[in-house]
Design a protein around this motif. Structure first.
Motif, PDB file in Angstrom:
ATOM      1  N   ASN A   1       0.826  -1.214   0.000  1.00 30.08           N
ATOM      2  CA  ASN A   1       0.000   0.000   0.000  1.00 30.08           C
ATOM      3  C   ASN A   1       0.854   1.254   0.000  1.00 30.08           C
ATOM      4  O   ASN A   1       0.554   2.229  -0.688  1.00 30.08           O
ATOM      5  N   GLN A   2       1.911   1.213   0.780  1.00 30.42           N
ATOM      6  CA  GLN A   2       2.819   2.351   0.857  1.00 30.42           C
ATOM      7  C   GLN A   2       3.426   2.653  -0.512  1.00 30.42           C
ATOM      8  O   GLN A   2       3.483   3.799  -0.959  1.00 30.42           O
ATOM      9  N   LEU A   3       3.860   1.608  -1.186  1.00 34.51           N
ATOM     10  CA  LEU A   3       4.432   1.778  -2.516  1.00 34.51           C
ATOM     11  C   LEU A   3       3.377   2.226  -3.524  1.00 34.51           C
ATOM     12  O   LEU A   3       3.633   3.069  -4.381  1.00 34.51           O
ATOM     13  N   SER A   4       2.174   1.664  -3.424  1.00 32.11           N
ATOM     14  CA  SER A   4       1.132   1.971  -4.401  1.00 32.11           C
ATOM     15  C   SER A   4       0.781   3.449  -4.410  1.00 32.11           C
ATOM     16  O   SER A   4       0.578   4.053  -5.465  1.00 32.11           O
ATOM     17  N   ILE A   5       0.693   4.057  -3.234  1.00 29.17           N
ATOM     18  CA  ILE A   5       0.361   5.480  -3.150  1.00 29.17           C
ATOM     19  C   ILE A   5       1.394   6.310  -3.895  1.00 29.17           C
ATOM     20  O   ILE A   5       1.066   7.205  -4.686  1.00 29.17           O
ATOM     21  N   ILE A   6       2.654   5.995  -3.657  1.00 31.12           N
ATOM     22  CA  ILE A   6       3.733   6.737  -4.320  1.00 31.12           C
ATOM     23  C   ILE A   6       3.705   6.490  -5.823  1.00 31.12           C
ATOM     24  O   ILE A   6       3.793   7.417  -6.629  1.00 31.12           O
ATOM     25  N   LEU A   7       3.574   5.232  -6.212  1.00 31.10           N
ATOM     26  CA  LEU A   7       3.620   4.884  -7.626  1.00 31.10           C
ATOM     27  C   LEU A   7       2.482   5.520  -8.415  1.00 31.10           C
ATOM     28  O   LEU A   7       2.684   6.034  -9.515  1.00 31.10           O
ATOM     29  N   GLN A   8       1.280   5.530  -7.862  1.00 29.76           N
ATOM     30  CA  GLN A   8       0.141   6.115  -8.564  1.00 29.76           C
ATOM     31  C   GLN A   8       0.318   7.609  -8.775  1.00 29.76           C
ATOM     32  O   GLN A   8      -0.107   8.161  -9.784  1.00 29.76           O
ATOM     33  N   ASP A   9       0.946   8.262  -7.817  1.00 27.87           N
ATOM     34  CA  ASP A   9       1.106   9.715  -7.894  1.00 27.87           C
ATOM     35  C   ASP A   9       2.231  10.146  -8.822  1.00 27.87           C
ATOM     36  O   ASP A   9       2.153  11.196  -9.446  1.00 27.87           O
ATOM     37  N   TRP A  10       3.280   9.346  -8.896  1.00 26.73           N
ATOM     38  CA  TRP A  10       4.501   9.868  -9.485  1.00 26.73           C
ATOM     39  C   TRP A  10       5.051   9.108 -10.688  1.00 26.73           C
ATOM     40  O   TRP A  10       5.725   9.707 -11.518  1.00 26.73           O
ATOM     41  N   VAL A  11       4.868   7.839 -10.770  1.00 30.69           N
ATOM     42  CA  VAL A  11       5.679   7.057 -11.700  1.00 30.69           C
ATOM     43  C   VAL A  11       5.067   6.983 -13.096  1.00 30.69           C
ATOM     44  O   VAL A  11       4.001   6.398 -13.287  1.00 30.69           O
ATOM     45  N   PRO A  12       5.734   7.559 -14.102  1.00 25.94           N
ATOM     46  CA  PRO A  12       5.293   7.406 -15.492  1.00 25.94           C
ATOM     47  C   PRO A  12       5.503   5.961 -15.947  1.00 25.94           C
ATOM     48  O   PRO A  12       6.291   5.220 -15.357  1.00 25.94           O
ATOM     49  N   LYS A  13       4.779   5.564 -16.984  1.00 18.44           N
ATOM     50  CA  LYS A  13       4.877   4.194 -17.471  1.00 18.44           C
ATOM     51  C   LYS A  13       6.304   3.812 -17.836  1.00 18.44           C
ATOM     52  O   LYS A  13       6.713   2.666 -17.673  1.00 18.44           O
ATOM     53  N   GLU A  14       7.037   4.747 -18.404  1.00 21.03           N
ATOM     54  CA  GLU A  14       8.379   4.424 -18.891  1.00 21.03           C
ATOM     55  C   GLU A  14       9.478   4.654 -17.861  1.00 21.03           C
ATOM     56  O   GLU A  14      10.660   4.584 -18.189  1.00 21.03           O
ATOM     57  N   ALA A  15       9.111   4.945 -16.617  1.00 18.74           N
ATOM     58  CA  ALA A  15      10.120   5.101 -15.558  1.00 18.74           C
ATOM     59  C   ALA A  15      10.525   3.733 -15.022  1.00 18.74           C
ATOM     60  O   ALA A  15       9.762   2.769 -15.086  1.00 18.74           O
ATOM     61  N   SER A  16      11.730   3.652 -14.495  1.00 20.91           N
ATOM     62  CA  SER A  16      12.202   2.420 -13.858  1.00 20.91           C
ATOM     63  C   SER A  16      12.057   2.533 -12.346  1.00 20.91           C
ATOM     64  O   SER A  16      12.182   3.622 -11.779  1.00 20.91           O
ATOM     65  N   ILE A  17      11.794   1.404 -11.714  1.00 27.01           N
ATOM     66  CA  ILE A  17      11.607   1.357 -10.266  1.00 27.01           C
ATOM     67  C   ILE A  17      12.688   0.474  -9.659  1.00 27.01           C
ATOM     68  O   ILE A  17      12.917  -0.650 -10.118  1.00 27.01           O
ATOM     69  N   ILE A  18      13.338   0.985  -8.641  1.00 23.66           N
ATOM     70  CA  ILE A  18      14.429   0.260  -7.979  1.00 23.66           C
ATOM     71  C   ILE A  18      14.239   0.383  -6.478  1.00 23.66           C
ATOM     72  O   ILE A  18      13.827   1.432  -5.984  1.00 23.66           O
ATOM     73  N   ILE A  19      14.528  -0.678  -5.747  1.00 27.20           N
ATOM     74  CA  ILE A  19      14.478  -0.634  -4.283  1.00 27.20           C
ATOM     75  C   ILE A  19      15.861  -0.951  -3.743  1.00 27.20           C
ATOM     76  O   ILE A  19      16.530  -1.881  -4.209  1.00 27.20           O
ATOM     77  N   ALA A  20      16.287  -0.164  -2.767  1.00 27.02           N
ATOM     78  CA  ALA A  20      17.623  -0.309  -2.192  1.00 27.02           C
ATOM     79  C   ALA A  20      17.531  -0.464  -0.681  1.00 27.02           C
ATOM     80  O   ALA A  20      16.734   0.206  -0.022  1.00 27.02           O
ATOM     81  N   THR A  21      18.342  -1.353  -0.142  1.00 31.12           N
ATOM     82  CA  THR A  21      18.504  -1.468   1.311  1.00 31.12           C
ATOM     83  C   THR A  21      19.979  -1.738   1.591  1.00 31.12           C
ATOM     84  O   THR A  21      20.684  -2.311   0.766  1.00 31.12           O
ATOM     85  N   GLY A  22      20.410  -1.340   2.770  1.00 33.96           N
ATOM     86  CA  GLY A  22      21.799  -1.587   3.136  1.00 33.96           C
ATOM     87  C   GLY A  22      22.760  -0.980   2.141  1.00 33.96           C
ATOM     88  O   GLY A  22      22.740   0.229   1.900  1.00 33.96           O
ATOM     89  N   GLU A  23      23.574  -1.805   1.505  1.00 34.07           N
ATOM     90  CA  GLU A  23      24.556  -1.334   0.530  1.00 34.07           C
ATOM     91  C   GLU A  23      24.215  -1.761  -0.889  1.00 34.07           C
ATOM     92  O   GLU A  23      25.002  -1.556  -1.807  1.00 34.07           O
ATOM     93  N   ASP A  24      23.039  -2.371  -1.087  1.00 38.68           N
ATOM     94  CA  ASP A  24      22.735  -2.972  -2.383  1.00 38.68           C
ATOM     95  C   ASP A  24      21.379  -2.540  -2.926  1.00 38.68           C
ATOM     96  O   ASP A  24      20.476  -2.173  -2.180  1.00 38.68           O
ATOM     97  N   TYR A  25      21.274  -2.629  -4.252  1.00 35.36           N
ATOM     98  CA  TYR A  25      19.978  -2.540  -4.916  1.00 35.36           C
ATOM     99  C   TYR A  25      19.402  -3.957  -4.945  1.00 35.36           C
ATOM    100  O   TYR A  25      20.010  -4.860  -5.524  1.00 35.36           O
ATOM    101  N   ILE A  26      18.256  -4.159  -4.328  1.00 37.55           N
ATOM    102  CA  ILE A  26      17.754  -5.526  -4.150  1.00 37.55           C
ATOM    103  C   ILE A  26      16.589  -5.868  -5.069  1.00 37.55           C
ATOM    104  O   ILE A  26      16.200  -7.022  -5.167  1.00 37.55           O
TER     105      ILE A  26
END
Length: 219
Positions: free
Chosen positions: A12-37
């Protein structure tokens, strides 16, 4: 990099952000610690190779450190400058960063600097780029150094990195140096790499830049 099984609250947390901001052609990445996971690359970015480790100057690193939204041109993810937005989120109760790489083409690379204009006392002087030993970010100001002089510049290290010739490499969040003025690369008592310049100035190499330094200088 693996897909994530997100719980309901996280989704749900991600969905709110994604609906508001992310264009279809944008890439989505999640990072934790020292890595992109986790990565979901758009068609526009599908031919680009993402770096495995998070670099200190990246949007991801800033979000993970400050836990606030961050936005700037980041060239550390794909090795090319893209406008990137980062949001602090939580994954399995751990701090994480949701990174949105916008779908614009790589920012047009302008011609490399032939000189930098710097301030010394009350005077401004254009200094040929091949006379500059290294550039430093110190107390939110940029300084560059020749063999015997230092100058203050209005240009940030992030901006400089996109316009400097290939002989300039970043070795630390605070330093960019000219490889033609390297005298030797050695190690300190803690086995950290240190670069000694031809004017005997010593500059530390950050852990996150060691592999890139070795690749460029082939050692």
């Amino acid at each position: 990099m693996n897909d994530l099984n997100l719980c309901g609250d996280e989704l749900n947390q991600l969905s709110i952000i994604l609906q508001d901001w992310v264009p279809k052609e944008a890439s989505i990445i999640i990072a934790t610690g020292e890595d992109y996971i986790f990565t979901l690359l758009s068609k526009q970015h599908s031919n680009l190779k993402i770096q495995n480790m998070i670099k200190e100057e990246s949007v991801a690193a800033k979000v993970l450190k400050t836990k606030i939204k961050s936005e700037f041109v980041d060239n550390s993810i794909f090795g090319e400058p893209y406008l990137t937005i980062g949001y602090p989120i939580s994954i399995d109760r751990k701090d994480a960063a949701l990174i949105i790489v916008l779908p614009s083409s790589p920012i047009e690379k302008r011609e490399p600097y032939q000189f930098l204009t710097g301030k010394n006392d009350e005077d401004w002087t254009p200094v040929p780029i091949d006379q500059i030993f290294y550039i430093e970010s110190l107390q939110k100001r940029t300084w560059f150094y020749t063999n015997s002089e230092q100058y203050k510049s209005n240009i940030t290290l992030k901006e400089l990195q996109t316009r400097l010739p290939n002989c300039f490499i970043r070795i630390h969040r605070s330093y960019i140096l000219n490889i033609y003025f390297i005298k030797k690369i050695t190690k300190d008592i803690a086995s950290n790499f240190v670069i000694v310049l031809k004017n005997n100035v010593e500059l530390p190499v950050s852990q996150s830049y060691i592999s890139e330094l070795k690749k460029i200088l082939e050692f």
